[in-house]
Design a protein around this motif. Structure first.
Motif, PDB file in Angstrom:
ATOM      1  N   GLY B  41     -24.773 -21.370  12.140  1.00  0.00           N
ATOM      2  CA  GLY B  41     -25.005 -22.791  11.898  1.00  0.00           C
ATOM      3  C   GLY B  41     -23.899 -23.652  12.462  1.00  0.00           C
ATOM      4  N   CYS B  42     -22.697 -23.093  12.553  1.00  0.00           N
ATOM      5  CA  CYS B  42     -21.564 -23.922  12.979  1.00  0.00           C
ATOM      6  C   CYS B  42     -20.566 -23.161  13.844  1.00  0.00           C
ATOM      7  CB  CYS B  42     -20.838 -24.483  11.761  1.00  0.00           C
ATOM      8  SG  CYS B  42     -19.977 -23.226  10.787  1.00  0.00           S
ATOM      9  N   ASN B  43     -20.476 -21.856  13.677  1.00  0.00           N
ATOM     10  CA  ASN B  43     -19.546 -21.018  14.426  1.00  0.00           C
ATOM     11  C   ASN B  43     -18.089 -21.353  14.163  1.00  0.00           C
ATOM     12  OD1 ASN B  43     -19.491 -18.741  15.988  1.00  0.00           O
ATOM     13  ND2 ASN B  43     -19.363 -19.836  17.938  1.00  0.00           N
ATOM     14  N   ASN B  46     -17.808 -23.252   8.506  1.00  0.00           N
ATOM     15  CA  ASN B  46     -18.116 -24.368   7.615  1.00  0.00           C
ATOM     16  C   ASN B  46     -19.527 -24.404   7.052  1.00  0.00           C
ATOM     17  OD1 ASN B  46     -15.616 -25.883   7.567  1.00  0.00           O
ATOM     18  ND2 ASN B  46     -15.948 -26.104   9.767  1.00  0.00           N
ATOM     19  N   CYS B  47     -20.326 -23.364   7.278  1.00  0.00           N
ATOM     20  CA  CYS B  47     -21.698 -23.459   6.755  1.00  0.00           C
ATOM     21  C   CYS B  47     -22.164 -22.217   5.997  1.00  0.00           C
ATOM     22  CB  CYS B  47     -22.686 -23.783   7.868  1.00  0.00           C
ATOM     23  SG  CYS B  47     -23.104 -22.387   8.915  1.00  0.00           S
ATOM     24  N   GLY B  48     -21.540 -21.080   6.206  1.00  0.00           N
ATOM     25  CA  GLY B  48     -21.900 -19.882   5.447  1.00  0.00           C
ATOM     26  C   GLY B  48     -23.170 -19.184   5.893  1.00  0.00           C
ATOM     27  N   ALA B  49     -23.847 -19.694   6.910  1.00  0.00           N
ATOM     28  CA  ALA B  49     -25.103 -19.071   7.346  1.00  0.00           C
ATOM     29  C   ALA B  49     -24.873 -17.660   7.893  1.00  0.00           C
ATOM     30  CB  ALA B  49     -25.785 -19.935   8.408  1.00  0.00           C
ATOM     31  N   CYS B  50     -23.632 -17.366   8.250  1.00  0.00           N
ATOM     32  CA  CYS B  50     -23.287 -16.084   8.868  1.00  0.00           C
ATOM     33  C   CYS B  50     -22.642 -15.126   7.879  1.00  0.00           C
ATOM     34  CB  CYS B  50     -22.327 -16.342  10.025  1.00  0.00           C
ATOM     35  SG  CYS B  50     -20.771 -17.020   9.423  1.00  0.00           S
ATOM     36  N   ASN B  51     -22.712 -15.430   6.577  1.00  0.00           N
ATOM     37  CA  ASN B  51     -22.009 -14.622   5.566  1.00  0.00           C
ATOM     38  C   ASN B  51     -22.390 -13.146   5.623  1.00  0.00           C
ATOM     39  OD1 ASN B  51     -21.705 -16.860   2.642  1.00  0.00           O
ATOM     40  ND2 ASN B  51     -20.548 -16.735   4.535  1.00  0.00           N
ATOM     41  N   SER B  61     -18.857 -14.317   9.180  1.00  0.00           N
ATOM     42  CA  SER B  61     -18.715 -13.388  10.307  1.00  0.00           C
ATOM     43  C   SER B  61     -18.397 -14.101  11.612  1.00  0.00           C
ATOM     44  CB  SER B  61     -19.978 -12.528  10.457  1.00  0.00           C
ATOM     45  OG  SER B  61     -21.102 -13.319  10.733  1.00  0.00           O
ATOM     46  N   CYS B  62     -18.590 -15.416  11.660  1.00  0.00           N
ATOM     47  CA  CYS B  62     -18.217 -16.151  12.875  1.00  0.00           C
ATOM     48  C   CYS B  62     -16.712 -16.270  13.002  1.00  0.00           C
ATOM     49  CB  CYS B  62     -18.863 -17.531  12.908  1.00  0.00           C
ATOM     50  SG  CYS B  62     -18.281 -18.660  11.634  1.00  0.00           S
ATOM     51  N   CYS B  63     -16.005 -16.064  11.887  1.00  0.00           N
ATOM     52  CA  CYS B  63     -14.545 -16.221  11.888  1.00  0.00           C
ATOM     53  C   CYS B  63     -13.819 -14.886  11.872  1.00  0.00           C
ATOM     54  CB  CYS B  63     -14.105 -17.057  10.693  1.00  0.00           C
ATOM     55  SG  CYS B  63     -14.715 -18.737  10.760  1.00  0.00           S
TER      56      CYS B  63
END
Ligand code: FES
Ligand code: FES
Lengths: 748, 161
Positions: B41-43, B46-51, B61-63
């Protein structure tokens, strides 16, 4: 709350579990960026670092020579023979800039390569020679003579014809009823204000993504998360100068849109890259691209006056409404004139709507486009009027409410609408009748309207050998419409919800559907589905006529059962389908409608309690109730979800969200960290009250429900803050800083 | 650029792959391993879509870099259901209509599971605090928070069993 005369339904009004949910809770659902094709390349779009500049030249040679790069394109690749980029229409230059860039983040060139990383690296080697120009960012400044002009050819459209000079004012729309000037002089009380709101983004969590494959025979397939497969196909065809019948658009699941995924951005670019490379090409935006390069919704400046008699009868409303269109001509202010006064019966009206271009992204719709800002002005004036007259604002609204037969803001009388009912529901609600105690707290209320549209829809229904049915839909499902349509079909043909399987299909597989917007799918595509259901019953009767050896017209279909004229033979839909389709040839019917432009109007009314921290300026939402006339709630849980989601988007708009620019027109907050959307911590549970006043224009009384709930929050919260602090809020967002400024705690 | 060899366990299965040192875990999952349930969602956190859950900790997981998961134990949304049996949170999200577009749903479910596994008695305030890193733009959060509250009793029962 249910109206007394509500018809009894079997499926409508129940809460079945949505069939697409399992894929969505397990991660299996395929969204725009999840598309994968054999031999697929990745693309990257280079964007303008300037808000306003002429493009002298673009040199792509170094990028093209970079290892792994397969193609680099610019607007020149979209020119017909003999055309230059300066001749390209707005539709094209907004997806790849022509001779000028009009906003920071505008797409300028695109690369296709073996990987995302290679495409990005190569894009940095594209050499664009810009002549930087002065940008204009404020809507009122852009209207002044001498402001930097975006489009030399633009002449203001006015009721008297086009203006003489180049201007940033796209159009000046004028709506007059009665004699407003004279009526104003006769009013006992007049309240007025100078309101402004900032550009905000729809904030869908899924960035745009599209994949295209251009076959050597000219057949093009596009996979995209878009709000309308058919409009996307048409726009892409126009930009590519390619027949739309040779383009097939396949919709993926879509991760939110709210009006922001109606325009095309990536689809034509991916198609052109595919044509050049002979490979499928996938393009996807990142969050910065989404903020800077897609279409947010306009900031506004609205100067308005409301006049009334001393016993509280509204006599006159006048508003001068300027709406940012962003880089290219739009119709936002024109929309505002269609909605501004809809909640009330006001004899004398003058609305001046100015659509204005500024050096910001080309704006797009955002849920009930133009209405929230118009209501931010109107509903605060209503609240001020109630204060002046020492009346309860809800009773003042009720006294002046629009009802069936009232002249709507477009001049036609309203059909049966439910604004009075929802204000009455507020007066009767537990929330409104619970005292709000404690310092720095205030309660606010506001109404809102959206006209809701019908438009064109088409569906197919196929009967399966076991007597269940498949419903093929061409309208994007943003939030559960496969379910709400399947429920309407089940109701119409008398089967269980579980016996209808709904799917969204591609543009080659179903008749034309307009965009999923204007809260139209459950209404308009619902009407097409109802039509298809009726056609299906008629087709089944034809087949039964042969089997039963009776005239088709004499066969009865009632309460889900076919029966012969003498009652000797009968069967449920499923039984008959097994007989005439299971053992006969296949059967597919369609339903197609033009549901008209307007659907009769949706009204919402919200109550909010806030607490304002006098030291930090933070506004906390303590309690929130969203009330709405929802016509007939097909699936009440989804309807509640629409009210709750719209309310929270409105809370974000009211309190925190804004596009923040430096003087050069560069957006400074293009991330979710700095563009602050509401989180779980910012909002309480959102209570809902569904009022059902069936819409006479739909067979099941459906009204669009998605858009009205974003209209009241801006004004309702501003009214609550005014009551908590004693200070009126004329400007959004009501951020901590703004609250401290307006309450005199810090300097402006 | 030389590639790194990563050996890891994802959703209980051993997985090996080669990755560039700069590749994020999210893009390795999505683009290399075909696990597209984790969303971008943001990479930038800041959005948690990649949790996902990495060695028992909830992360974006983007971080995280793909190389960092060498030797680790990872759970993604694809590993939340037990075969055909949906996890109680997945079922309560469906029952409570806690998703509209559904793009945020994998992240919310992974995050909520991480919370309830360590704090099965979490109340509404705690749930709201924990989920503040997950953005949803469709629902207004009401039905999501309700779905997490509704799944908690079943998870408590499972924890006791
Ligand atoms: S994509 Fe990782 S937090 Fe948003
Ligand atoms: S359901 Fe759409 S973002 Fe959460």
């Amino acid at each position: 709350m249910v109206m007394a005369d509500k018809p009894q339904y079997r499926v409508i009004g129940t809460r079945p579990l949505r069939p697409d949910a399992i894929d969505k809770v397990t991660g299996r659902a395929q969204y725009g960026a999840d598309t994968r094709q054999s031999g697929m390349l990745r693309g990257y779009v280079l964007r303008s670092p300037h808000a306003h500049a002429n493009i002298r030249s673009i040199d792509t040679s170094k990028a093209l020579a970079y290892p792994g790069v397969k193609a680099v394109i610019t607007a020149a690749d979209f020119c017909l023979p003999g055309q230059t980029v300066a001749d390209l229409p707005d539709l094209t230059t907004n997806i790849l800039a022509g001779s000028k860039v009009y906003y920071h983040g505008q797409a300028v060139a695109a690369v296709a390569a073996i990987s995302d990383e290679v495409a990005r690296e190569a894009a940095r080697l594209i050499d664009v020679d810009y002549e930087v120009l002065q940008p204009v960012l404020d809507v009122r400044e852009a209207m002044l003579p001498g402001a930097p002009v975006l489009h030399e050819a633009m002449r203001t459209r006015t009721p008297e014809g086009p203006g003489a000079e180049p201007s940033n004012i796209v159009a000046h729309a004028v709506v007059v009823f009665g004699d407003p000037e004279a009526a104003l002089a006769d009013c006992d009380v007049v309240v007025e204000g100078d309101f402004s709101t900032r550009m905000v983004h729809q904030g869908y969590i899924e960035p745009q993504a599209a994949t295209a494959m251009w076959n050597p025979d000219g057949q093009v397939t596009i996979w995209t998360a878009h709000q309308g497969s058919f409009p996307a196909r048409q726009a892409t065809a126009t930009i590519l100068n390619h027949p739309s019948s040779k383009i097939k658009v396949v919709l993926t699941e879509i991760g939110g849109g709210f009006g922001g995924k109606i325009a095309v951005y990536l689809e034509p670019v991916a198609a052109m890259l595919s044509k050049k490379t002979g490979h499928p090409v996938k393009l996807q935006m990142d969050r910065v691209d989404v903020f800077e390069g897609t279409g947010p919704t306009p900031g506004t400046s609205i100067r308005a006056k409301l006049g009334a008699t001393k016993d509280g009868n509204f006599k006159v409303y006048m508003a001068d409404m300027a709406y940012e269109n962003g880089a290219y001509a739009g119709t936002a202010a024109n929309y505002a004139t269609m909605v501004a006064t809809a909640c009330y019966d006001i004899e004398h009206v003058r609305l001046d709507g100015y659509d204005v271009v500024v050096n910001k992204p080309r704006t797009q719709d955002y849920r009930a486009p133009s209405s929230p800002a118009a209501a931010f002005a109107m509903e605060q004036l209503v609240d001020q009027m109630a204060e002046k007259l020492n009346m309860d604002p809800e009773k003042l609204r009720l006294q002046n409410s629009s009802r069936e037969g009232t002249r709507g803001s477009m001049g036609m009388p309203f059909a049966r609408i439910g604004h009075e009912e929802i204000v009455q529901a507020a007066l009767d609600s537990d929330h409104y009748n619970s005292p709000l105690e404690g310092p720095n707290r205030g309660r606010g209320t506001a109404s809102g309207y959206w006209f809701n549209v019908g438009l064109r829809s088409s569906v197919n229904v196929t009967v399966q050998p076991d007597g269940t049915v498949a419903l093929s839909v061409g309208s994007t499902d943003l939030s559960g419409t496969r379910t709400s349509l399947a429920m309407q079909l089940a109701e119409t043909i008398g089967v269980d919800f579980e016996d209808v399987k709904a799917a969204v299909v591609d543009t080659d597989s179903v008749g034309y559907n307009d965009v999923t917007a204007g809260s139209r799918v459950t209404f308009g595509t619902g009407m097409a589905t109802y039509e298809a259901g009726k056609n299906l019953i008629a087709a089944m009767k034809e087949r039964l006529a042969t089997t039963w050896n009776v005239p088709a017209d004499d066969i009865q279909f009632e309460a889900g059962k076919f029966s012969s004229p003498d009652g000797s033979k009968s069967g449920t839909f499923k039984e008959i389908a097994q007989l005439v389709v299971g053992r006969g040839p296949g059967l597919t019917v369609s339903g197609s409608v033009n549901a008209g432009f307007l659907q009769g109007g949706g009204f919402a009314h919200h109550i909010v309690d806030v607490e304002v921290d006098p030291d930090t300026g933070k506004v906390q939402i303590l309690r929130y109730t969203a009330i709405q006339d929802v016509g007939t709630a097909i699936h009440p849980a989804y309807v509640e979800g629409q009210l709750q989601g719209g309310a929270v988007q409105g809370i974000g708009w009211a309190l925190n969200e804004e596009y923040f620019y430096d003087d050069n027109g560069r957006m400074l907050n293009s991330s979710f960290l700095d563009y602050r959307m509401p989180t779980t911590l910012d909002v309480p549970m959102i209570d809902t009250i569904l009022v059902e006043v069936p819409n006479p224009l739909h067979p099941y009384g459906v009204r669009g429900v998605g858009e009205p709930p974003i209209v009241p929050p801006l004004a309702a919260i501003a009214n609550a803050v005014a009551h908590a602090t004693g200070v009126r809020q004329y400007q959004l967002p009501m951020s901590p800083r703004r609250i401290l400024q307006t309450t005199g705690k810090i300097e402006e | 650029m030389s590639k790194h060899h990563v050996i890891t366990r994802i959703n209980g299965e051993q997985v090996e792959f080669l990755t560039d040192p700069g590749t994020s875990l999210l893009s390795a999952l999505r683009d290399q391993l075909g696990l597209t349930g984790s969303k971008e969602g943001c990479n930038n956190g800041n959005c948690g879509a990649c949790n996902v859950v990495l060695n028992g900790e909830l992360v974006n997981s983007c971080c995280v870099l793909a190389v960092e998961i060498n030797g680790a134990e990872l759970t993604t949304i694809e590993g939340v259901a037990d075969g055909d049996n949906l996890h109680p949170l997945q079922q309560s999200f469906i029952n409570d209509a806690a998703l509209q577009c559904g793009i945020c749903t994998p992240g919310f479910i992974v995050a909520a599971k991480a919370l309830l596994e360590r704090e099965p008695d979490a109340d509404e305030a705690r749930i709201r605090h924990w989920l503040a890193g997950n953005l949803c733009r469709c629902t207004g959060y009401d039905k999501i928070v309700q779905a997490v509250l509704d799944a908690a009793p079943e998870m408590r029962a499972a924890a006791r069993a």
